[in-house]
Design a protein around this motif. Structure first.
Motif, PDB file in Angstrom:
ATOM      1  N   THR A 218       0.846  -1.195   0.000  1.00  0.00           N
ATOM      2  CA  THR A 218       0.000   0.000   0.000  1.00  0.00           C
ATOM      3  C   THR A 218       0.880   1.243   0.000  1.00  0.00           C
ATOM      4  OG1 THR A 218      -0.152  -0.185   2.420  1.00  0.00           O
ATOM      5  CG2 THR A 218      -1.973  -1.112   1.133  1.00  0.00           C
ATOM      6  N   TRP A 219       0.293   2.335  -0.476  1.00  0.00           N
ATOM      7  CA  TRP A 219       1.072   3.567  -0.619  1.00  0.00           C
ATOM      8  C   TRP A 219       1.600   4.085   0.715  1.00  0.00           C
ATOM      9  CZ3 TRP A 219       3.192   4.923  -4.909  1.00  0.00           C
ATOM     10  CH2 TRP A 219       2.587   4.626  -6.134  1.00  0.00           C
ATOM     11  N   ALA A 296      -1.855   5.853 -11.475  1.00  0.00           N
ATOM     12  CA  ALA A 296      -2.334   4.546 -11.028  1.00  0.00           C
ATOM     13  C   ALA A 296      -3.837   4.584 -10.776  1.00  0.00           C
ATOM     14  CB  ALA A 296      -1.614   4.133  -9.753  1.00  0.00           C
ATOM     15  N   PRO A 297      -4.544   3.480 -11.039  1.00  0.00           N
ATOM     16  CA  PRO A 297      -5.982   3.433 -10.741  1.00  0.00           C
ATOM     17  C   PRO A 297      -6.218   3.727  -9.265  1.00  0.00           C
ATOM     18  CG  PRO A 297      -5.306   1.529 -12.035  1.00  0.00           C
ATOM     19  CD  PRO A 297      -4.054   2.223 -11.605  1.00  0.00           C
ATOM     20  N   PRO A 298      -7.157   4.574  -8.933  1.00  0.00           N
ATOM     21  CA  PRO A 298      -7.423   4.863  -7.519  1.00  0.00           C
ATOM     22  C   PRO A 298      -7.931   3.620  -6.802  1.00  0.00           C
ATOM     23  CG  PRO A 298      -9.128   5.817  -8.915  1.00  0.00           C
ATOM     24  CD  PRO A 298      -8.051   5.334  -9.835  1.00  0.00           C
ATOM     25  N   SER A 299      -7.291   3.293  -5.706  1.00  0.00           N
ATOM     26  CA  SER A 299      -7.674   2.110  -4.936  1.00  0.00           C
ATOM     27  C   SER A 299      -8.223   2.527  -3.586  1.00  0.00           C
ATOM     28  CB  SER A 299      -6.458   1.195  -4.737  1.00  0.00           C
ATOM     29  OG  SER A 299      -6.718   0.195  -3.778  1.00  0.00           O
ATOM     30  N   PRO A 300      -9.452   2.141  -3.260  1.00  0.00           N
ATOM     31  CA  PRO A 300     -10.020   2.493  -1.950  1.00  0.00           C
ATOM     32  C   PRO A 300      -9.160   1.999  -0.790  1.00  0.00           C
ATOM     33  CG  PRO A 300     -11.708   1.588  -3.402  1.00  0.00           C
ATOM     34  CD  PRO A 300     -10.391   1.360  -4.072  1.00  0.00           C
ATOM     35  N   CYS A 301      -8.404   0.953  -1.035  1.00  0.00           N
ATOM     36  CA  CYS A 301      -7.571   0.369   0.014  1.00  0.00           C
ATOM     37  C   CYS A 301      -6.136   0.878  -0.040  1.00  0.00           C
ATOM     38  CB  CYS A 301      -7.560  -1.158  -0.101  1.00  0.00           C
ATOM     39  SG  CYS A 301      -9.193  -1.889  -0.192  1.00  0.00           S
ATOM     40  N   GLY A 302      -5.839   1.744  -1.021  1.00  0.00           N
ATOM     41  CA  GLY A 302      -4.507   2.303  -1.122  1.00  0.00           C
ATOM     42  C   GLY A 302      -3.476   1.357  -1.690  1.00  0.00           C
ATOM     43  N   ARG A 307      -6.025  -3.599  -9.707  1.00  0.00           N
ATOM     44  CA  ARG A 307      -6.615  -3.788 -11.029  1.00  0.00           C
ATOM     45  C   ARG A 307      -6.985  -2.425 -11.612  1.00  0.00           C
ATOM     46  NH1 ARG A 307      -9.110  -9.010 -11.882  1.00  0.00           N
ATOM     47  NH2 ARG A 307     -10.554  -7.940 -13.272  1.00  0.00           N
ATOM     48  N   ASP A 308      -7.397  -2.420 -12.864  1.00  0.00           N
ATOM     49  CA  ASP A 308      -7.763  -1.157 -13.513  1.00  0.00           C
ATOM     50  C   ASP A 308      -8.921  -0.460 -12.817  1.00  0.00           C
ATOM     51  OD1 ASP A 308      -5.769  -1.531 -15.346  1.00  0.00           O
ATOM     52  OD2 ASP A 308      -7.080  -2.377 -16.898  1.00  0.00           O
ATOM     53  N   ASP A 309      -9.793  -1.252 -12.159  1.00  0.00           N
ATOM     54  CA  ASP A 309     -10.936  -0.654 -11.470  1.00  0.00           C
ATOM     55  C   ASP A 309     -10.632  -0.341 -10.013  1.00  0.00           C
ATOM     56  OD1 ASP A 309     -10.805  -3.165 -10.392  1.00  0.00           O
ATOM     57  OD2 ASP A 309     -12.830  -3.789 -10.954  1.00  0.00           O
TER      58      ASP A 309
END
Length: 404
Positions: A218-219, A296-302, A307-309
């Motif tokens: 994670t970021w 990068a695709p925005p990830s709710p979990c960081g 994935r692309d979504d």
């Protein structure tokens, strides 16, 4: 021939039977119905049977007397064993054990009683797997699981013949994994760097990240200013208590630390303490991650590489993208028998270790970078000498054409 009997109260007896065999007998607890449980041992010579008697006495002294349970079938015990197993081992280990039990052990010898097993029955499982064309490593794994099942049955009080428990393994084999040559690694990276997520593949080939570590990064674990990343979690899909029924909950052992992020996907702790570590980022990767963070695709979990979504990237998708890169780079692996296959994603990690070794990096530093558990002091070693590991990784990057 008359018996020649020698007895010392409480220590067992030694005698010669009518067939000329030397026999030792010793009491070892009770049956479920309250009767005395008596162990009989045989050998060709008096000295040999006394050795066996002494071993039995030591075992009883160490383990204490047991209650001998009525025998049950392999299937019945395996079901009980798996029920307990899920509470004490990691979910991935449990799933692997369950697969070996349900696909091979139970269908082959599940109907047999534990106390009636012979070595030939144990070998039947291997023969069935070999007939299905399974790899030697899979056969070895199933044999190990079966051995654990039988050993635990004895500890539980069931009788399992020792000669069945000591049946030989399928044989020794070599791991199919190998490292890529410097040339092959450079070809793969030449293709990978044209992709927006190039940092994912550099992290594998140069930094030596495990696939699950990369997918679980994670970021908030990436410090671009300090040029480090902390590897403290891995992405895993945990099994449901009931197959394909999310409402049944997840199978997790006692004390297992995990964080659900989406569906069955969880962030879980590494298997060993050495797996959690802080490693330096090579300069090229710092720049690549900085650029990736912008697109990068925005990830709710960081997640760094979702994935692309924005959802967690599955291990299957991750491998498929690796194969696409390797195919475009025209890189293959030639095995000892002359056959050719695609390079495995996990072989990128082997390649990272080989690149470090080729540069004369010491084994302790390599294990620290890769998070191997065989050197427990590597965590403090990294914190006190991070400049050294940073230099080692930078040389690996240069070898495959990434430069500074």
């Amino acid at each position: 021939m008359p018996r020649v009997k020698q007895r010392s109260k409480g220590t067992g007896s030694v005698y010669q039977n009518s067939r000329g065999q030397w026999v030792a007998a010793i009491e070892a607890g009770w049956t479920e119905r309250g009767g005395r449980r008596r162990i009989t041992l045989k050998a060709r010579t008096k000295s040999a049977v006394r050795v066996r008697l002494a071993e039995a006495q030591q075992r009883i002294a160490a383990e204490g007397p047991t209650v001998q349970k009525h025998s049950i079938t392999v299937k019945r015990w395996a079901d009980l064993w798996l029920e307990h197993r899920q509470r004490i081992v990691r979910p991935g280990t449990y799933v692997s054990d369950r697969s070996g039990v349900n696909r091979w052990i139970v269908p082959t010898i599940g109907h047999l009683r534990l106390d009636a097993l012979v070595p030939a029955d144990i070998r039947k499982v291997t023969v069935a797997q070999e007939g299905a064309g399974l790899a030697l490593a899979t056969m070895q794994r199933t044999h190990t699981v079966l051995g654990k099942i039988l050993t635990d049955a004895v500890a539980e009080g069931y009788r399992v013949p020792q000669h069945a428990r000591e049946a030989g393994s399928p044989g020794a084999g070599h791991s199919p994994r190998q490292s890529l040559s410097t040339e092959a690694a450079a070809k793969i990276l030449a293709v990978a760097v044209t992709r927006p997520d190039a940092s994912r593949w550099v992290a594998a080939l140069v930094e030596g990240l495990r696939p699950a570590e990369a997918l679980g990064l994670t970021w908030d674990m990436v410090n671009l200013e300090a040029e480090t990343m902390t590897l403290a979690w891995q992405l895993k899909a945990l099994p449901y208590v009931e197959f394909r029924r999310p409402e049944s909950g997840f199978r997790v052992p006692r004390g297992f630390e995990s964080r659900q992020i989406q569906g069955a996907y969880h962030l879980v702790r590494p298997k060993t303490r050495a797996g959690s570590r802080v490693i330096p980022l090579v300069p090229w990767l710092v720049a690549a991650l900085s650029a990736w963070a912008e697109c990068a695709p925005p990830s709710p979990c960081g997640l760094v590489w979702p994935r692309d979504d924005g959802a967690p990237r599955s291990a299957e998708l991750d491998r498929r993208q690796w194969y696409e890169i390797a195919e475009e780079a025209a890189v293959t692996v030639t095995l000892s028998d002359g056959s050719v296959r695609r390079p495995l994603l996990y072989e990128a990690r082997h390649t990272a270790a080989t690149l470090l070794l080729a540069n004369g990096i010491d084994e302790t530093t390599i294990k620290a970078v890769l998070g191997h558990s065989s050197v427990l002091s590597t965590q403090s070693y990294l914190h006190t000498d991070r400049a050294r590991t940073r230099a080692a990784l930078a040389v690996s990057a240069e070898m495959v054409g990434l430069g500074r």
